[in-house]
Design a protein around this motif. Structure first.
Motif, PDB file in Angstrom:
ATOM      1  N   ALA A 223       0.818  -1.209   0.000  1.00  0.00           N
ATOM      2  CA  ALA A 223       0.000   0.000   0.000  1.00  0.00           C
ATOM      3  C   ALA A 223       0.856   1.265   0.000  1.00  0.00           C
ATOM      4  CB  ALA A 223      -0.937   0.007   1.209  1.00  0.00           C
ATOM      5  N   GLU A 224       2.149   1.135   0.335  1.00  0.00           N
ATOM      6  CA  GLU A 224       3.027   2.305   0.429  1.00  0.00           C
ATOM      7  C   GLU A 224       3.820   2.562  -0.844  1.00  0.00           C
ATOM      8  OE1 GLU A 224       2.913   4.149   3.017  1.00  0.00           O
ATOM      9  OE2 GLU A 224       1.785   2.847   4.369  1.00  0.00           O
ATOM     10  N   THR A 225       3.697   1.689  -1.849  1.00  0.00           N
ATOM     11  CA  THR A 225       4.575   1.794  -3.013  1.00  0.00           C
ATOM     12  C   THR A 225       4.377   3.105  -3.784  1.00  0.00           C
ATOM     13  OG1 THR A 225       2.956   0.498  -4.274  1.00  0.00           O
ATOM     14  CG2 THR A 225       4.823  -0.694  -3.300  1.00  0.00           C
ATOM     15  N   ASP A 226       3.129   3.506  -3.972  1.00  0.00           N
ATOM     16  CA  ASP A 226       2.891   4.748  -4.723  1.00  0.00           C
ATOM     17  C   ASP A 226       3.465   5.957  -3.988  1.00  0.00           C
ATOM     18  OD1 ASP A 226       1.621   3.347  -6.712  1.00  0.00           O
ATOM     19  OD2 ASP A 226      -0.398   3.678  -5.924  1.00  0.00           O
ATOM     20  N   ALA A 227       3.272   5.992  -2.673  1.00  0.00           N
ATOM     21  CA  ALA A 227       3.800   7.113  -1.891  1.00  0.00           C
ATOM     22  C   ALA A 227       5.329   7.119  -1.917  1.00  0.00           C
ATOM     23  CB  ALA A 227       3.293   7.033  -0.454  1.00  0.00           C
ATOM     24  N   ILE A 228       5.933   5.936  -1.845  1.00  0.00           N
ATOM     25  CA  ILE A 228       7.393   5.859  -1.886  1.00  0.00           C
ATOM     26  C   ILE A 228       7.912   6.299  -3.252  1.00  0.00           C
ATOM     27  CG2 ILE A 228       9.320   4.220  -1.931  1.00  0.00           C
ATOM     28  CD1 ILE A 228       7.953   2.729   0.335  1.00  0.00           C
ATOM     29  N   ALA A 229       7.215   5.907  -4.299  1.00  0.00           N
ATOM     30  CA  ALA A 229       7.651   6.302  -5.646  1.00  0.00           C
ATOM     31  C   ALA A 229       7.648   7.817  -5.791  1.00  0.00           C
ATOM     32  CB  ALA A 229       6.736   5.654  -6.681  1.00  0.00           C
ATOM     33  N   ARG A 230       6.600   8.468  -5.276  1.00  0.00           N
ATOM     34  CA  ARG A 230       6.544   9.930  -5.366  1.00  0.00           C
ATOM     35  C   ARG A 230       7.631  10.578  -4.510  1.00  0.00           C
ATOM     36  NH1 ARG A 230       0.956   8.707  -5.008  1.00  0.00           N
ATOM     37  NH2 ARG A 230       1.004   9.156  -2.765  1.00  0.00           N
ATOM     38  N   ALA A 231       7.824  10.042  -3.285  1.00  0.00           N
ATOM     39  CA  ALA A 231       8.831  10.609  -2.399  1.00  0.00           C
ATOM     40  C   ALA A 231      10.243  10.412  -2.958  1.00  0.00           C
ATOM     41  CB  ALA A 231       8.718   9.987  -1.010  1.00  0.00           C
ATOM     42  N   ALA A 232      10.464   9.242  -3.568  1.00  0.00           N
ATOM     43  CA  ALA A 232      11.799   8.952  -4.103  1.00  0.00           C
ATOM     44  C   ALA A 232      12.173   9.915  -5.221  1.00  0.00           C
ATOM     45  CB  ALA A 232      11.850   7.511  -4.606  1.00  0.00           C
ATOM     46  N   MET A 233      11.227  10.262  -6.065  1.00  0.00           N
ATOM     47  CA  MET A 233      11.529  11.201  -7.151  1.00  0.00           C
ATOM     48  C   MET A 233      11.968  12.555  -6.599  1.00  0.00           C
ATOM     49  SD  MET A 233      11.384   9.797 -10.063  1.00  0.00           S
ATOM     50  CE  MET A 233      11.283  11.222 -11.151  1.00  0.00           C
ATOM     51  N   GLY A 234      11.348  12.968  -5.492  1.00  0.00           N
ATOM     52  CA  GLY A 234      11.756  14.229  -4.888  1.00  0.00           C
ATOM     53  C   GLY A 234      13.106  14.133  -4.205  1.00  0.00           C
ATOM     54  N   LEU A 235      13.379  13.013  -3.544  1.00  0.00           N
ATOM     55  CA  LEU A 235      14.634  12.865  -2.807  1.00  0.00           C
ATOM     56  C   LEU A 235      15.826  12.621  -3.740  1.00  0.00           C
ATOM     57  CD1 LEU A 235      13.335  10.643   0.137  1.00  0.00           C
ATOM     58  CD2 LEU A 235      13.969  13.058   0.251  1.00  0.00           C
ATOM     59  N   LEU A 236      15.590  11.957  -4.868  1.00  0.00           N
ATOM     60  CA  LEU A 236      16.687  11.677  -5.795  1.00  0.00           C
ATOM     61  C   LEU A 236      17.068  12.915  -6.614  1.00  0.00           C
ATOM     62  CD1 LEU A 236      15.550   8.163  -7.065  1.00  0.00           C
ATOM     63  CD2 LEU A 236      17.515   8.653  -5.601  1.00  0.00           C
ATOM     64  N   SER A 237      16.116  13.804  -6.826  1.00  0.00           N
ATOM     65  CA  SER A 237      16.350  15.049  -7.585  1.00  0.00           C
ATOM     66  C   SER A 237      17.089  14.779  -8.900  1.00  0.00           C
ATOM     67  CB  SER A 237      17.153  16.042  -6.737  1.00  0.00           C
ATOM     68  OG  SER A 237      16.457  16.364  -5.557  1.00  0.00           O
ATOM     69  N   PRO A 238      16.516  13.992  -9.804  1.00  0.00           N
ATOM     70  CA  PRO A 238      17.209  13.688 -11.063  1.00  0.00           C
ATOM     71  C   PRO A 238      17.391  14.937 -11.914  1.00  0.00           C
ATOM     72  CG  PRO A 238      14.928  12.955 -11.152  1.00  0.00           C
ATOM     73  CD  PRO A 238      15.183  13.372  -9.736  1.00  0.00           C
ATOM     74  N   ALA A 239      18.513  14.991 -12.604  1.00  0.00           N
ATOM     75  CA  ALA A 239      18.782  16.137 -13.483  1.00  0.00           C
ATOM     76  C   ALA A 239      17.789  16.178 -14.633  1.00  0.00           C
ATOM     77  CB  ALA A 239      20.218  16.048 -14.016  1.00  0.00           C
ATOM     78  N   ASP A 240      17.391  15.012 -15.114  1.00  0.00           N
ATOM     79  CA  ASP A 240      16.398  14.932 -16.180  1.00  0.00           C
ATOM     80  C   ASP A 240      15.299  13.965 -15.748  1.00  0.00           C
ATOM     81  OD1 ASP A 240      14.914  14.870 -18.467  1.00  0.00           O
ATOM     82  OD2 ASP A 240      16.432  13.894 -19.707  1.00  0.00           O
ATOM     83  N   PRO A 241      14.213  14.445 -15.130  1.00  0.00           N
ATOM     84  CA  PRO A 241      13.143  13.558 -14.661  1.00  0.00           C
ATOM     85  C   PRO A 241      12.530  12.725 -15.777  1.00  0.00           C
ATOM     86  CG  PRO A 241      12.905  15.756 -13.737  1.00  0.00           C
ATOM     87  CD  PRO A 241      13.955  15.849 -14.791  1.00  0.00           C
ATOM     88  N   ASN A 242      12.560  13.226 -17.014  1.00  0.00           N
ATOM     89  CA  ASN A 242      11.965  12.474 -18.120  1.00  0.00           C
ATOM     90  C   ASN A 242      12.743  11.206 -18.441  1.00  0.00           C
ATOM     91  OD1 ASN A 242       9.927  14.398 -18.507  1.00  0.00           O
ATOM     92  ND2 ASN A 242      11.274  15.665 -19.788  1.00  0.00           N
ATOM     93  N   SER A 243      13.986  11.130 -17.951  1.00  0.00           N
ATOM     94  CA  SER A 243      14.800   9.946 -18.195  1.00  0.00           C
ATOM     95  C   SER A 243      14.544   8.845 -17.172  1.00  0.00           C
ATOM     96  CB  SER A 243      16.290  10.326 -18.187  1.00  0.00           C
ATOM     97  OG  SER A 243      17.100   9.188 -18.350  1.00  0.00           O
ATOM     98  N   VAL A 244      13.809   9.180 -16.121  1.00  0.00           N
ATOM     99  CA  VAL A 244      13.600   8.233 -15.026  1.00  0.00           C
ATOM    100  C   VAL A 244      12.281   7.497 -15.216  1.00  0.00           C
ATOM    101  CG1 VAL A 244      13.331   7.978 -12.536  1.00  0.00           C
ATOM    102  CG2 VAL A 244      14.941   9.652 -13.457  1.00  0.00           C
ATOM    103  N   VAL A 245      12.333   6.173 -15.120  1.00  0.00           N
ATOM    104  CA  VAL A 245      11.143   5.321 -15.224  1.00  0.00           C
ATOM    105  C   VAL A 245      10.928   4.643 -13.872  1.00  0.00           C
ATOM    106  CG1 VAL A 245      10.082   3.346 -16.386  1.00  0.00           C
ATOM    107  CG2 VAL A 245      11.546   4.913 -17.673  1.00  0.00           C
TER     108      VAL A 245
END
Length: 366
Positions: free
Chosen positions: A205-227
């Protein structure tokens, strides 16, 4: 009338009206027993189904730098690992084809640079994690042509050699790594080009929340490259099962409690009607309407609590026998409390009738 005196009087009245008290106790106890034997079984079935769905695969979040230009760093991985909903993380670099130095004609095997510690799902031989060392997957040794998981390995393309110093075996959901090597890069951990991050959530049940939080914490230079990959179909199925079974259990529990409330109300009403002169005398001797209501309702609650405890205990035992596991203690306590509450609510109406009757008319009745 003081609370202590009221409770003592309720107990005395309950003993003196043994038949009515027994009926109320049986009704409330039966309601608690039926509620636990039915809804308790439903809850156990829900937990069994959810435990089958809530596997390691449904709890895994995989974050991939598809083009290699997202700039994922190990510092970001550490921030993701610090989340309370995360069990472990595994950061890997891009796959490199390697072959054993001692076997020139051996086919290539994938090797992944690893950043950070091995997660609990990967067992291995003792490993110092020195730069340039590698572990051979249990299914990769034969393709490499190695009789033991040790020896030199060389990338097919340009790059430094690595020394295989032991073995590793991955369990679900990372079993595909058993056919590969895991190696510590020669360069510094914080500067490695991370391509894949596996994140294990504590619950699906936490996977969606973790996915959103991880994108913010990782701060990718190009978010469009991240799947980001999760198991949305299984998670949606899990939510649907929980909602469906939960609604069915709540409806059944409400029906059982409502039936118990009606039966208690009818029983108490019959009792106060049969003993209307007793309540009339109490009113004539100075008892207030509120004291009559408290006396009738209190007597019912005292008996109901005892019946609910016995009924809930027997119902829990039945569920335990049927499912080889007892229902959650909190659920059993809640059923006993709700059964007692339903009995108390059922007694309010008849108690009000007894309290608001005219004592003079009641005492004149034959």
């Amino acid at each position: 009338m003081r609370l202590r005196e009221l409770i003592a009087e309720c107990m005395r009245v309950a003993r003196s009206q043994a038949l009515a008290s027994s009926v109320v106790g049986l009704v409330v106890g039966g309601a608690a027993l039926i509620a636990l034997a039915t809804t308790g079984r439903t809850i156990q079935s829900e937990q069994e189904i959810l435990s089958r769905i809530d596997t390691a695969e449904t709890r895994l979040v995989t974050i991939t730098d598809a083009r290699g230009d997202a700039g994922l760093t190990y510092g970001g991985v550490e921030r993701v690992a610090a989340l309370s909903e995360v069990e472990w993380t595994l950061a890997l670099g891009g796959a490199v084809d390697v072959r054993a130095l001692a076997v020139e004609a051996a086919p290539s095997v994938a090797a992944y640079p690893i950043y950070g510690e091995l997660p609990p799902v990967i067992r291995s031989s003792q490993w110092s994690r020195s730069p340039g060392t590698a572990l051979v997957g249990v299914d990769a040794r034969t393709p490499l042509g190695l009789t033991v998981p040790a020896g030199g390995v060389r990338p097919r393309r340009a790059g430094p050699d690595f020394a295989a110093v032991g073995w590793h075996q991955a369990d679900r959901p990372l079993r595909e790594l058993n056919s590969a090597l895991l190696m510590v890069p020669h360069h510094d951990l914080g500067e490695g080009p991370i391509r894949t991050i596996h994140v294990m959530a504590t619950s699906s049940a936490e996977t969606d929340a973790i996915a959103r939080a991880a994108m913010g914490l990782l701060s990718p230079a190009d978010p469009n490259s991240v799947v980001v990959q999760t198991s949305p179909e299984l998670n949606h199925m899990r939510d649907a099962i929980r909602a469906g079974l939960g609604q069915s259990a709540r409806q059944l529990l409400a029906l059982v409690l409502l039936s118990g409330l009606i039966l208690v109300a009818l029983t108490v009403f019959a009792n106060v009607t049969a003993r209307r002169k007793d309540f009339g005398r109490r009113r004539a001797l100075g008892a207030s309407r509120s004291e009559i209501v408290l006396l009738v309702a209190g007597r019912t609650v005292v008996v109901a609590v005892m019946g609910a405890v016995v009924g809930a205990s027997v119902g829990s035992a039945i569920v335990w026998i049927w499912t080889s596991a007892p229902p959650p203690p909190g659920f059993s306590i809640a059923v006993a409390f709700l059964s007692s509450l339903a009995a108390a609510l059922g007694a309010v109406g008849p108690a009000a009738v007894a309290a608001f009757r005219d004592p003079v008319k009641v005492l004149r009745m034959p």
